[in-house]
Write an enzyme that holds these catalytic residues in place. Structure first.
Site, PDB file in Angstrom:
ATOM      1  CB  SER A 192      -3.336  -3.133   7.171  1.00  0.00           C
ATOM      2  OG  SER A 192      -3.115  -2.683   8.491  1.00  0.00           O
ATOM      3  CB  SER A 193       1.572  -1.717   9.289  1.00  0.00           C
ATOM      4  OG  SER A 193       1.916  -0.822   8.254  1.00  0.00           O
ATOM      5  NE  ARG A 194      -3.403  -0.963  14.020  1.00  0.00           N
ATOM      6  CZ  ARG A 194      -3.447   0.289  13.558  1.00  0.00           C
ATOM      7  NH1 ARG A 194      -3.766   0.525  12.311  1.00  0.00           N
ATOM      8  NH2 ARG A 194      -3.174   1.300  14.368  1.00  0.00           N
ATOM      9  N   GLY A 247       0.836  -1.207   0.000  1.00  0.00           N
ATOM     10  CA  GLY A 247       0.000   0.000   0.000  1.00  0.00           C
ATOM     11  C   GLY A 247       0.867   1.251   0.000  1.00  0.00           C
ATOM     12  CG  HIS A 248       3.222   2.123   3.399  1.00  0.00           C
ATOM     13  ND1 HIS A 248       3.275   0.980   4.157  1.00  0.00           N
ATOM     14  CD2 HIS A 248       2.543   3.037   4.148  1.00  0.00           C
ATOM     15  CE1 HIS A 248       2.668   1.192   5.312  1.00  0.00           C
ATOM     16  NE2 HIS A 248       2.217   2.424   5.338  1.00  0.00           N
ATOM     17  CG  ASP A 307      -5.859   4.737   6.821  1.00  0.00           C
ATOM     18  OD1 ASP A 307      -6.109   4.241   7.920  1.00  0.00           O
ATOM     19  OD2 ASP A 307      -4.964   4.301   6.070  1.00  0.00           O
ATOM     20  CD  GLN A 309      -1.654   8.475  13.852  1.00  0.00           C
ATOM     21  OE1 GLN A 309      -1.027   9.472  13.504  1.00  0.00           O
ATOM     22  NE2 GLN A 309      -2.123   7.611  12.965  1.00  0.00           N
TER      23      GLN A 309
HETATM   24  P1  AMP Z   1       0.061   4.037   7.857  1.00  0.00           P
HETATM   25  O1  AMP Z   1       1.528   3.742   7.766  1.00  0.00           O
HETATM   26  O2  AMP Z   1      -0.783   2.826   8.080  1.00  0.00           O
HETATM   27  O3  AMP Z   1      -0.255   5.201   8.766  1.00  0.00           O
HETATM   28  O4  AMP Z   1      -0.353   4.527   6.408  1.00  0.00           O
HETATM   29  C1  AMP Z   1       0.342   5.557   5.760  1.00  0.00           C
HETATM   30  C2  AMP Z   1      -0.371   5.909   4.493  1.00  0.00           C
HETATM   31  O5  AMP Z   1      -0.455   4.748   3.664  1.00  0.00           O
HETATM   32  C3  AMP Z   1      -1.796   6.390   4.711  1.00  0.00           C
HETATM   33  O6  AMP Z   1      -2.069   7.450   3.807  1.00  0.00           O
HETATM   34  C4  AMP Z   1      -2.619   5.175   4.378  1.00  0.00           C
HETATM   35  O7  AMP Z   1      -3.922   5.471   3.924  1.00  0.00           O
HETATM   36  C5  AMP Z   1      -1.788   4.562   3.281  1.00  0.00           C
HETATM   37  N1  AMP Z   1      -2.091   3.137   3.148  1.00  0.00           N
HETATM   38  C6  AMP Z   1      -1.974   2.188   4.102  1.00  0.00           C
HETATM   39  N2  AMP Z   1      -2.394   0.996   3.632  1.00  0.00           N
HETATM   40  C7  AMP Z   1      -2.797   1.215   2.356  1.00  0.00           C
HETATM   41  C8  AMP Z   1      -3.349   0.393   1.331  1.00  0.00           C
HETATM   42  N3  AMP Z   1      -3.580  -0.901   1.519  1.00  0.00           N
HETATM   43  N4  AMP Z   1      -3.622   0.965   0.149  1.00  0.00           N
HETATM   44  C9  AMP Z   1      -3.414   2.285  -0.062  1.00  0.00           C
HETATM   45  N5  AMP Z   1      -2.905   3.113   0.856  1.00  0.00           N
HETATM   46  C10 AMP Z   1      -2.593   2.591   2.046  1.00  0.00           C
END
Ligand code: AMP
Length: 289
Positions: free
Chosen positions: A192-194, A43-44, A157, A68
């Site tokens: 997702s990182s989770r 995603g990133h 998100d 957050q």
């Molecule tokens: P995070 O590291 O989870 O805070 O996400 C950082 C950015 O990556 C945020 O703008 C998220 O919306 C985006 N992001 C995370 N997972 C995805 C995904 N599967 N597809 C697109 N963008 C993502």
């Protein structure tokens, strides 16, 4: 790899970050920022690619923002593979990584927060008190430190994206907000990182989110316009999975996130559910036609 000419520069202070960014602007470059909490995944990657196609210098910020998180165990267990992340950034041609510590971001005496409005109240805002205040505060700080011309966020998100768009417009931050569609695993689970924290059984069960959203989208494509019926379609799908603990399903206007009775305009179906300890969100846009 300090001698690697392609290794991104790593900054840990806002002053050093901003000085570099200003230098890039003076050299005629455009700077795009991709704010992340690290543990970089597909995603990133999509966000970084989008940033690269729109700017000549890409900055990835990696900061697990304590403001957050409403649950300390989620914050503590959040993955932090910083060396791997820097390697990913190197392989993608990222020019700089901004990875401040929590103590540098929020030193003793820190007392200014950014309070978003109504967009931040329902859904994630209602389930995670203070979450969007933390997001809005850190995004404002990251935009200030990176002096970026544009910032790339994921539709994963969805509510965060809406809050950040409003924030950038309301506070005249001068950073253009670019949105990127959700990147998914082969079976449809949103990346997702989770996800790495899911047990194998929960990982298998979690596909119910994207499948149920797809069922809602199929009903919509077949002509169903009643938001409540679409919502129930998604809800039934998720509650049929015993491993899923549903938090919410909503069908809302794509811009103001207000609940709709009739889907006669662009809308989005939002879901959140827990699988064991892990809370996941997903969504699907409906074009309203
Ligand atoms: P995070 O590291 O989870 O805070 O996400 C950082 C950015 O990556 C945020 O703008 C998220 O919306 C985006 N992001 C995370 N997972 C995805 C995904 N599967 N597809 C697109 N963008 C993502």
């Amino acid at each position: 790899m300090p001698d690697d000419p392609h290794a991104p520069l790593v900054f840990t202070s806002a002053d050093a970050m901003r000085a570099w960014s200003r230098q890039q602007h003076h050299g005629g470059h455009t700077v795009a920022v991709v704010p992340t909490m690290g543990a970089l995944h597909g995603g990133h990657l999509a966000l970084i690619e989008a940033a690269r196609s729109r700017a000549t210098r890409v900055v990835v910020t990696i900061f697990v923002n304590p403001l957050q998180f409403d649950e300390s165990s989620d914050f503590e267990h959040y993955p932090r593979p910083i060396d791997d992340d820097i390697e990913v950034c190197r392989s993608l041609g990222v020019a700089a990584v901004y990875a401040p510590t929590a103590a540098t971001m929020y030193p003793a005496g820190f007392q200014t927060h950014v309070e978003p409005g109504a967009l931040a109240e329902p859904f994630e805002g209602a389930t995670r008190p203070g979450h969007f205040r933390g997001v809005a505060t850190v995004v404002t700080k990251l935009f200030g430190a990176t002096a970026a011309d544009l910032a790339v966020f994921g539709e994963k998100d969805f509510q965060q994206l809406a809050v950040v768009r409003r924030l950038a417009a309301d506070l005249d931050l001068g950073t253009e907000i670019v949105a990127v569609p959700i990147a998914r695993e082969a079976d449809g689970l949103a990346r997702s990182s989770r996800n790495v924290r899911l047990s194998p059984a929960d990982r298998a069960a979690a596909v119910v989110l994207s499948r149920s959203l797809a069922a809602g989208a199929a009903a919509h494509a077949a002509g169903e316009r009643r938001a409540d019926v679409l919502r129930q379609t998604v809800e039934r799908g998720i509650t049929a999975e015993p491993a899923a603990r549903l938090e919410y399903v909503a069908v809302v206007d794509v811009t103001d996130l207000r609940p709709l009775d009739v889907v006669d305009r662009p809308a989005v179906m939002l879901v959140a559910a827990r699988f064991g300890e892990v809370r996941l969100i997903d969504n699907r846009v409906l074009d309203g036609r």
